[in-house]
Design a protein around this motif. Sequence first.
Motif, PDB file in Angstrom:
ATOM      1  N   LEU A   1       0.807  -1.224   0.000  1.00  0.00           N
ATOM      2  CA  LEU A   1       0.000   0.000   0.000  1.00  0.00           C
ATOM      3  C   LEU A   1       0.839   1.274   0.000  1.00  0.00           C
ATOM      4  O   LEU A   1       0.368   2.334  -0.401  1.00  0.00           O
ATOM      5  CB  LEU A   1      -0.919   0.011   1.231  1.00  0.00           C
ATOM      6  N   PHE A   2       2.090   1.168   0.431  1.00  0.00           N
ATOM      7  CA  PHE A   2       2.948   2.347   0.581  1.00  0.00           C
ATOM      8  C   PHE A   2       3.166   3.078  -0.742  1.00  0.00           C
ATOM      9  O   PHE A   2       3.430   4.269  -0.752  1.00  0.00           O
ATOM     10  CB  PHE A   2       4.291   1.949   1.209  1.00  0.00           C
ATOM     11  N   SER A   3       3.027   2.387  -1.861  1.00  0.00           N
ATOM     12  CA  SER A   3       3.199   3.041  -3.159  1.00  0.00           C
ATOM     13  C   SER A   3       2.003   3.941  -3.506  1.00  0.00           C
ATOM     14  O   SER A   3       2.109   4.794  -4.373  1.00  0.00           O
ATOM     15  CB  SER A   3       3.399   2.002  -4.263  1.00  0.00           C
ATOM     16  N   LEU A   4       0.887   3.756  -2.793  1.00  0.00           N
ATOM     17  CA  LEU A   4      -0.325   4.536  -3.066  1.00  0.00           C
ATOM     18  C   LEU A   4      -0.717   5.487  -1.949  1.00  0.00           C
ATOM     19  O   LEU A   4      -1.390   6.478  -2.187  1.00  0.00           O
ATOM     20  CB  LEU A   4      -1.503   3.579  -3.315  1.00  0.00           C
ATOM     21  N   LEU A   5      -0.322   5.169  -0.719  1.00  0.00           N
ATOM     22  CA  LEU A   5      -0.720   5.943   0.461  1.00  0.00           C
ATOM     23  C   LEU A   5       0.509   6.337   1.255  1.00  0.00           C
ATOM     24  O   LEU A   5       1.564   5.724   1.115  1.00  0.00           O
ATOM     25  CB  LEU A   5      -1.631   5.088   1.357  1.00  0.00           C
TER      26      LEU A   5
END
Length: 53
Positions: free
Chosen positions: A30-34
Amino acid sequence: MIAIPDLEWSVTITKAKRKYEQIEALVMSLFSLLDEGEAKQVAHKLVGWLEYK
């Protein structure tokens, strides 16, 4: 498989992993989006829904 259509994101994760491993895998994905805080919050909620009762 877990998917969040609004983010155009999905991931396959197994229940065989320990809870903290599941959270870490989801946060990394998720870190790539949030941002990190949001990724951790979403990951914790998702793992909570996956837990065995």
